[in-house]
Design a protein around this motif. Sequence first.
Motif, PDB file in Angstrom:
ATOM      1  N   TYR A 218     -47.752  -1.881   0.321  1.00 22.81           N
ATOM      2  CA  TYR A 218     -47.781  -1.090  -0.656  1.00 22.81           C
ATOM      3  C   TYR A 218     -46.385  -0.861  -1.083  1.00 22.81           C
ATOM      4  O   TYR A 218     -45.654  -0.135  -0.542  1.00 22.81           O
ATOM      5  CB  TYR A 218     -48.538   0.050  -0.691  1.00 22.81           C
ATOM      6  N   HIS A 219     -46.160  -1.357  -2.501  1.00 17.16           N
ATOM      7  CA  HIS A 219     -44.983  -1.131  -3.192  1.00 17.16           C
ATOM      8  C   HIS A 219     -45.027  -0.560  -4.432  1.00 17.16           C
ATOM      9  O   HIS A 219     -45.676  -1.144  -5.258  1.00 17.16           O
ATOM     10  CB  HIS A 219     -43.859  -2.113  -3.097  1.00 17.16           C
ATOM     11  N   ASP A 220     -44.655   0.636  -4.812  1.00 14.56           N
ATOM     12  CA  ASP A 220     -44.738   1.155  -6.293  1.00 14.56           C
ATOM     13  C   ASP A 220     -45.965   1.327  -6.653  1.00 14.56           C
ATOM     14  O   ASP A 220     -46.559   0.899  -7.713  1.00 14.56           O
ATOM     15  CB  ASP A 220     -43.947   0.384  -7.490  1.00 14.56           C
ATOM     16  N   VAL A 221     -46.801   1.914  -5.735  1.00 14.36           N
ATOM     17  CA  VAL A 221     -48.432   2.071  -6.126  1.00 14.36           C
ATOM     18  C   VAL A 221     -48.614   3.688  -6.089  1.00 14.36           C
ATOM     19  O   VAL A 221     -48.115   4.383  -5.483  1.00 14.36           O
ATOM     20  CB  VAL A 221     -49.181   1.760  -4.835  1.00 14.36           C
ATOM     21  N   ASN A 222     -49.363   4.036  -7.260  1.00 15.53           N
ATOM     22  CA  ASN A 222     -49.591   5.519  -7.494  1.00 15.53           C
ATOM     23  C   ASN A 222     -51.041   5.406  -6.865  1.00 15.53           C
ATOM     24  O   ASN A 222     -52.189   5.017  -7.380  1.00 15.53           O
ATOM     25  CB  ASN A 222     -49.996   5.841  -8.991  1.00 15.53           C
TER      26      ASN A 222
ATOM     27  N   GLU B 147     -48.598  -4.116  -5.478  1.00 20.25           N
ATOM     28  CA  GLU B 147     -47.255  -3.858  -6.049  1.00 20.25           C
ATOM     29  C   GLU B 147     -47.608  -3.516  -7.479  1.00 20.25           C
ATOM     30  O   GLU B 147     -48.330  -4.145  -8.466  1.00 20.25           O
ATOM     31  CB  GLU B 147     -46.300  -5.234  -5.936  1.00 20.25           C
TER      32      GLU B 147
ATOM     33  N   VAL C  45     -41.952   8.191  -0.024  1.00 22.98           N
ATOM     34  CA  VAL C  45     -43.192   8.287  -0.459  1.00 22.98           C
ATOM     35  C   VAL C  45     -43.473   9.983  -0.878  1.00 22.98           C
ATOM     36  O   VAL C  45     -42.809  10.788  -0.376  1.00 22.98           O
ATOM     37  CB  VAL C  45     -44.492   7.882   0.399  1.00 22.98           C
TER      38      VAL C  45
ATOM     39  N   CYS D 236     -44.346   4.823  -2.879  1.00 20.53           N
ATOM     40  CA  CYS D 236     -45.564   5.283  -3.330  1.00 20.53           C
ATOM     41  C   CYS D 236     -45.777   6.689  -3.854  1.00 20.53           C
ATOM     42  O   CYS D 236     -45.181   7.630  -3.178  1.00 20.53           O
ATOM     43  CB  CYS D 236     -46.599   4.765  -2.429  1.00 20.53           C
TER      44      CYS D 236
ATOM     45  N   PHE E 243     -46.070   1.655   3.450  1.00 16.28           N
ATOM     46  CA  PHE E 243     -46.084   2.304   1.852  1.00 16.28           C
ATOM     47  C   PHE E 243     -44.606   2.502   1.448  1.00 16.28           C
ATOM     48  O   PHE E 243     -43.809   3.212   2.217  1.00 16.28           O
ATOM     49  CB  PHE E 243     -46.984   3.668   1.998  1.00 16.28           C
TER      50      PHE E 243
END
Length: 144
Positions: free
Chosen positions: A64-68, A45, A107, A87, A84
């Motif tokens: 996956y949350h708010d992942v670059n 996160e 995404v 993302c 995801f």
Amino acid sequence: MAEDEEAGTDKLEVDNMYLCGSRFTRVSLKGAFFHDSQIQETRFEDVNATGLTFENVNLSDTKYHDVNMAGTHISYANLTGIVFDDCNMTGEQITNVNLTGCNLSNVNLTGAAISNANLDGMTINGVLVADMMALWEKTHGANA
């Protein structure tokens, strides 16, 4: 850890580790390398994971949350049931993976490439990828 020649900093290298059920929150995994590891049921996160590499890993049921994840490379991985959400996956390269039941929501996939993958049950914003591919073939196929 390997030294990042450009920045003079160390990059995380994880090899043959068991990280199931872990949580990565508000950290930088930029350029990290995960190899031969078990990372199931893990949460990522608000993470900077640009240029990260996952190779021969089990990431099943990971969130996956708010992942670059721009420029990430994932190969020979189990991604079944992975989620995801919100993302950035621009330029991501995903090869030789199992994406069964994977869910992508909100995404950015600009320039991303997926090859040699099992897409059974995979959805993007709630739409089955198989349905999208069938519609594409119907409207853009050889007989269209």
